[in-house]
Design an enzyme around this catalytic site. Structure first.
Site, mmCIF file in Angstrom:
data_model
loop_
_atom_site.group_PDB
_atom_site.id
_atom_site.type_symbol
_atom_site.label_atom_id
_atom_site.label_comp_id
_atom_site.label_asym_id
_atom_site.label_seq_id
_atom_site.Cartn_x
_atom_site.Cartn_y
_atom_site.Cartn_z
ATOM 1 N N GLY A 14 0.760 -1.347 0.020
ATOM 2 C CA GLY A 14 -0.029 0.015 -0.035
ATOM 3 C C GLY A 14 0.830 1.129 -0.080
ATOM 4 C CB ILE A 21 -0.083 5.981 6.932
ATOM 5 C CG1 ILE A 21 -0.712 7.369 6.874
ATOM 6 C CG2 ILE A 21 0.423 5.097 8.128
ATOM 7 C CD1 ILE A 21 -2.006 7.104 7.435
ATOM 8 C CB ILE A 91 -4.730 -1.899 0.404
ATOM 9 C CG1 ILE A 91 -3.337 -2.333 0.269
ATOM 10 C CG2 ILE A 91 -5.669 -1.892 -0.920
ATOM 11 C CD1 ILE A 91 -3.104 -3.667 -0.401
ATOM 12 C CB ALA A 94 -14.408 4.526 -1.453
ATOM 13 C CE1 TYR A 156 -12.044 8.320 5.483
ATOM 14 C CE2 TYR A 156 -13.303 6.863 6.854
ATOM 15 C CZ TYR A 156 -11.944 7.097 6.324
ATOM 16 O OH TYR A 156 -10.976 6.431 6.254
ATOM 17 C CE LYS A 163 -9.598 2.791 5.887
ATOM 18 N NZ LYS A 163 -8.642 2.318 5.892
ATOM 19 C CE LYS A 193 -1.968 18.598 1.318
ATOM 20 N NZ LYS A 193 -1.403 20.127 0.999
ATOM 21 C CB THR A 194 -1.983 10.254 2.849
ATOM 22 O OG1 THR A 194 -3.347 10.150 2.939
ATOM 23 C CG2 THR A 194 -1.297 9.959 4.167
ATOM 24 C CG LEU A 195 -2.833 9.841 -3.625
ATOM 25 C CD1 LEU A 195 -2.453 11.276 -4.390
ATOM 26 C CD2 LEU A 195 -1.919 8.974 -4.387
ATOM 27 C CB ALA A 196 -6.003 8.068 0.894
#
Length: 254
Positions: A14, A21, A91, A94, A156, A163, A193-196
């Site tokens: 992932g 993360i 991983i 959505a 979300y 989740k 602050k991630t890509l997701a």
């Protein structure tokens, strides 16, 4: 350099880029002596991952939406490495439209996709490691979650439900894999602050609110999450089984 994970071989699933993360987890585990292997979904992500690791031999393709792909990847892992000591499952996915507006905007297909990639994929991994007897005794399987599983977080929506399913999967897998010496846990990471996260509408507000609600008004980092991951992968954590552990600097308390 520490030795908490010396002589351990761990698979990380992932990593998308250096802000992931999963990459924070990988960095800390490597610093603690672990040998790391990575999976990637497609050639685009392979290129990004190769820039980070510099080791193409440590990369394996795996599309978790396909049982055939998972089986092929894990059979190759067995062939190359014999047995592993742990797996980090980071991983989730959505469709973007599943995150917008109200939950009643969810679609059947979008819901199925989110559940398949974000929750069932952990179960699929668990099935393969038992089929192939891929993990040592003791071993650790760690996944990543978020408190949108238990709170109705704005924008979300379907991912929060997925989740929640993931966390339930952790408990059932922990029950059934325990006899093989495999402990299963989840880390509930704070907003980072991630890509997701950048795919979530209003993510800047979410990140700022989360930062304000930490106990020291400082956002949690991927390395702080990585520290918990390294602990859970280590033999110091053999008594921690089936838990969801928060690494969000206290945001879930309020």
């Amino acid at each position: 350099m520490g030795d908490l994970l010396a002589n351990k071989t761990i698979l990380v699933m992932g990593v998308a880029n250096r802000r992931s993360i999963a990459w924070g987890c990988a960095q800390v585990m490597q610093e603690q002596g672990a040998k790391l292997i990575y999976t990637y979904q497609n050639e685009r992500l392979k290129k990004s991952l190769l820039k980070l690791t510099g080791d193409e031999d440590a990369l394996l393709e795996c599309d978790v939406s396909s049982d055939e792909s998972i089986a092929k990847t894990f059979e190759e892992l067995k062939k190359r490495y014999g047995k592993l000591d742990g797996i980090v499952h980071a991983i989730a996915y959505a469709p973007k439209e599943e995150l917008d507006g109200e939950i009643t905007n969810a679609t059947r297909e979008g819901f199925k996709t989110a559940m398949d990639i974000s929750a069932y994929s952990l179960l699929a991994v668990g099935k393969e490691v038992t089929r192939l007897e891929l993990l040592n005794d003791p071993a650790s399987l760690v996944t990543l979650t978020y408190m949108g599983s238990t709170r109705a977080i704005p924008s979300y929506n379907t991912m929060g439900i997925a989740k929640a399913a993931l966390e339930s999967t952790v408990r059932y897998l922990a029950r059934d894999l325990g006899k093989f010496g495999i402990r299963v846990n989840a880390i509930s990471a704070g907003a980072i602050k991630t890509l997701a996260v950048t795919g979530i509408k209003g993510h800047s507000d979410l990140l700022e609110i989360s930062k304000e609600r930490t106990v020291d008004q400082k956002a949690v980092t991927i390395r702080e999450v990585g520290g918990m991951c390294a602990f859970l992968m280590s033999d110091l954590a053999t008594g921690v089984i089936g838990d969801v552990i928060y690494v969000d600097k206290g945001v879930h308390l309020i």
